[in-house]
Design an enzyme around this catalytic site. Structure first.
Site, PDB file in Angstrom:
ATOM      1  N   GLU A 153      26.352 -10.922 -16.914  1.00  0.00           N
ATOM      2  CA  GLU A 153      25.883 -11.130 -15.535  1.00  0.00           C
ATOM      3  C   GLU A 153      26.096 -12.566 -15.062  1.00  0.00           C
ATOM      4  OE1 GLU A 153      21.883  -9.494 -15.299  1.00  0.00           O
ATOM      5  OE2 GLU A 153      22.753  -7.526 -14.949  1.00  0.00           O
ATOM      6  N   GLU A 319      24.925  -1.284 -17.385  1.00  0.00           N
ATOM      7  CA  GLU A 319      23.481  -1.145 -17.593  1.00  0.00           C
ATOM      8  C   GLU A 319      22.930  -0.218 -16.507  1.00  0.00           C
ATOM      9  OE1 GLU A 319      21.588  -4.961 -17.743  1.00  0.00           O
ATOM     10  OE2 GLU A 319      23.098  -5.781 -19.102  1.00  0.00           O
TER      11      GLU A 319
END
Ligand code: GAL
Length: 690
Positions: A153, A319
């Site tokens: 991320e 995710e």
């Protein structure tokens, strides 16, 4: 040249995030076995595990992950390896504090959290390059490893960087860009409030200033620079991986601020993966930025998934939410209700994801994320979510051929990074744009009109062409306060070739530095729409919200008003209904030969106005012949090689019924014609040739 950065799978695939370093080794085999039994064939590992293999600088010990990967291979579990740079080892930042990110005040961010490093530290780049190289050399051709995720991320947690290394790199970046201080001073309007630089040594990223905001034009440059730094860091790793890991994909996960994710993907990745957490809609942070999509709740997440799709038409979800969320000190979220996990999974699939990897296999028993639940609870006993996973796995099996199908949308919402970044600070711009975008998305969702988010790009690697826009029958460009001549020309070509385009209030008065040149508003859009803005005001504080009258219809006109003066080739479609400019033009249209139309709406977009415009442009409810569905159900189609997959998603706690008119079939091959019932939070996938 634009490359198709799609994940290439011919079957919908399930994965999970796994952390071998969190658990006793005796658990691994049972975990992998149960994953496989539940239809999970891919495990993502290693993104926070640097110290496991490099306990002290330059001393490497791969034994633990060797054992895990060999076990995975023996058990036929495929693995996505990550590079571990999101969490630098404590020994590293202790020895090289220059690797740490800092506040504007110059205070360093220490360990205890994550993503506390900066992209420009020479030492951090050196040590990152080394660990990535070591991992790539060791596991590049490991038979269990199918691909790599870079870092974790990029720009999550924080997207602002003020370390010494960043200040220095910013100065160099500006030098390259502007050459002389005079040019820099000109670009940032330094004459205002006496901000003229007279020596490069004075130039830096923003420091502590009154009210926390310095020069706005420099702030915009700062965001471009942050994007540049992050991309360079990703590219550094991608180059190493591509060299060593032949035949494996390279990706990263998530979409965060101050980062041109399109450019990043184009220049170094095979495709992007996204992290999808729709449960935010039901938790402590619900409503933050929800605006007009507030009532859509978890369904509003489709707009974020559309952003991922704009980068990789077929993407992966690295995710996917599988349980209650929240850290111990923020973001609390409830347990997904029966059916919601499947609904969110299929929402991702409907929007173009072919790979879904759940976060995470088992809820962590230590640390900040003890409440961010995975598929398994702490107890590791069978539970309802694992039961639901079995059903999802069966659905993936049956609908697996949808992989590779492209989401079908004839309407686009245009956006671009410069306007997004400008709007973060400019209160005349950002809130207006956010609320309009949400209103348009909501109107599209409730009327079953699929939309794409379309990024206009003007970068070194790619400039959007009219051919890329041509597949859309209609485009909304809500509030591009920054509108360059080149982009305006592409948009003009688009309408000249038959496209329909709507601009909203406050279009086109800024240049690429966020300055307001001496030209009539709406700048380069004036020519496209043949309109001039003769008065404007902020309407955000008006009570009640003023309306626009279009024939016998009234629609609220939120946030900002432009009073319009059409030229001789445009005509007025609607007027402000009251107030001191009541009766004056609020919506105009200019028709082009070939059917193209350019609209200018002199306000923000309300849900009602967006809905009227979808009708006006003849693009609302494109599947009305095929089915009748209540507005609570999302409708999406993915199409490939002469076959279409229809996704019906019920976001409510009540059963919903849809009437199928077209020749759709259920996944078992039987006809779906007639009434089909969707249970609470239920999902129905239908298919059809043609
Ligand atoms: C994501 C992150 C994961 C985990 C998850 C839940 O943003 O990539 O590592 O932290 O959120 O908080």
């Amino acid at each position: 040249m634009l490359h198709d950065k799609s994940i290439k799978l011919d079957q919908l695939t399930l994965g999970v995030c796994y952390y071998p370093e969190h658990w006793k080794e005796e658990l691994w085999a049972d975990d992998l076995k149960r994953m496989l039994e539940h239809g999970i064939t891919v495990a993502r590992v290693f993104e926070f595990a640097w110290t496991v293999v490099e306990k002290e600088e330059g001393v490497f010990d791969f034994a633990l992950f060797d054992r895990f990967l060999d076990l995975a291979h023996r058990m036929k579990m495929q693995v996505i390896m990550c590079t571990p740079t999101a969490t630098p080892p404590v020994w590293l930042t202790h020895k090289y504090p220059e690797a740490l990110n800092a506040t504007k005040e110059g205070d360093l961010y220490y360990h205890g959290h994550r993503r506390h490093y900066n992209y420009n530290s020479r030492e951090y780049n050196r040590l990152s390059a080394r660990i990535v190289t070591k991992l790539a050399e060791r596991y590049g051709d490991h038979p269990a490893v199918i691909g790599w995720q870079i870092d974790n991320e990029i720009n999550c947690e924080i997207a602002e960087f003020y370390s010494e290394a960043d200040h220095a790199a910013f100065r160099d970046w500006l030098k390259k860009r502007f050459g002389t201080l005079d040019k820099l001073n000109e670009a940032i309007g330094a004459a205002f409030w006496n901000q003229t630089y007279t020596d490069w040594a004075q130039v830096s990223l923003e420091k502590k200033t009154l009210h926390g905001h310095g020069n706005p034009h420099l702030a915009l440059l700062e965001k471009r620079f942050t994007s540049h730094s992050a991309r360079a860091f990703v590219k550094m790793q991608a180059d190493i991986l591509h060299k060593h890991v032949k035949g494996r994909f390279v990706t990263t996960n998530g979409i965060f601020g101050h980062l041109d994710n399109h450019e990043m993907t184009q220049e170094g990745l095979d495709f992007l993966t996204y992290d999808s957490y729709p449960n935010f809609a039901y938790g402590q942070e619900a409503g933050i930025n929800a605006g007009d999509t507030g009532s859509l709740k978890d369904r509003a997440w489709g707009l974020s998934l559309s952003r991922a799709r704009s980068i990789s038409p077929n993407f992966g979800v690295m995710e996917q939410q599988s349980g209650p969320g929240g850290w111990d000190y923020r973001m609390l979220m409830p347990m997904p209700k029966p059916g919601q996990m499947q609904l969110w999974t299929m929402q991702s699939v409907a929007h173009g994801a072919d790979f879904i990897s759940y976060f995470r296999w088992r809820t962590c028993w230590v640390g900040t994320e003890i409440y961010w639940h995975g598929l398994n609870d702490y107890s590791n006993r069978p539970n309802r979510r694992l039961e639901e996973l079995k059903g999802i796995s069966a659905l993936f099996e049956a609908a697996g051929a949808a992989a590779g199908g492209r989401y079908e949308a004839r309407v686009g919402i245009l956006t671009d990074y410069l306007n997004e970044w400008d709007g973060e600070r400019d209160l005349w711009h950002g809130p207006l744009d956010a609320q309009s975008r949400q209103a348009i998305f909501r109107a599209a969702q409730l009327s079953h009109t699929p939309v794409d988010l379309v990024y206009l790009r003007e970068t070194a690697s790619h400039q959007t062409t009219v051919e890329e826009l041509a597949p859309y029958s209609a485009l909304f460009y809500p509030h591009p306060t920054i509108l360059t001549q080149r982009t305006a020309q592409v948009l003009k070509d688009y309408v000249a070739q038959g496209g329909k385009l709507v601009f909203g209030a406050r279009t086109g008065y800024k240049d690429e530095y966020g300055r307001c040149p001496m030209v009539p508003m709406p700048g380069f859009a004036a020519d496209i729409c043949d309109v001039e803005v003769v008065e404007y005001t902020l309407a955000r504080f008006d009570e009640p919200v003023l309306n626009i009258r279009m024939g016998d219809q009234l629609a609220p006109a939120p946030d900002a008003h432009d009073v319009l003066q059409p030229g001789s080739t445009a005509r007025v479609l609607a007027q402000f209904d009251s107030g001191w400019y009541g009766g004056r033009p609020a919506l105009t249209r200019k028709d082009y030969e070939g059917g193209g139309v350019a609209y200018y709406l002199g306000s923000g977009f309300s849900f009602e106005m967006a809905d009227l415009l979808l009708k006006e442009m003849g693009v609302r409810s494109p599947y009305a012949q095929e089915l009748t569905c209540p507005q609570e159900v999302e409708v999406a189609v993915r199409r490939k090689d002469g076959e279409a997959f229809l996704f019906l998603l019920n976001y409510t706690e009540q059963a919903q019924a849809c009437d199928i008119h077209g020749d759709w079939r259920l996944l078992d091959g039987s006809s779906a014609k007639g009434s089909q019932s969707l249970p609470p939070f239920g999902v129905l996938v239908l298919r059809k040739e043609g």
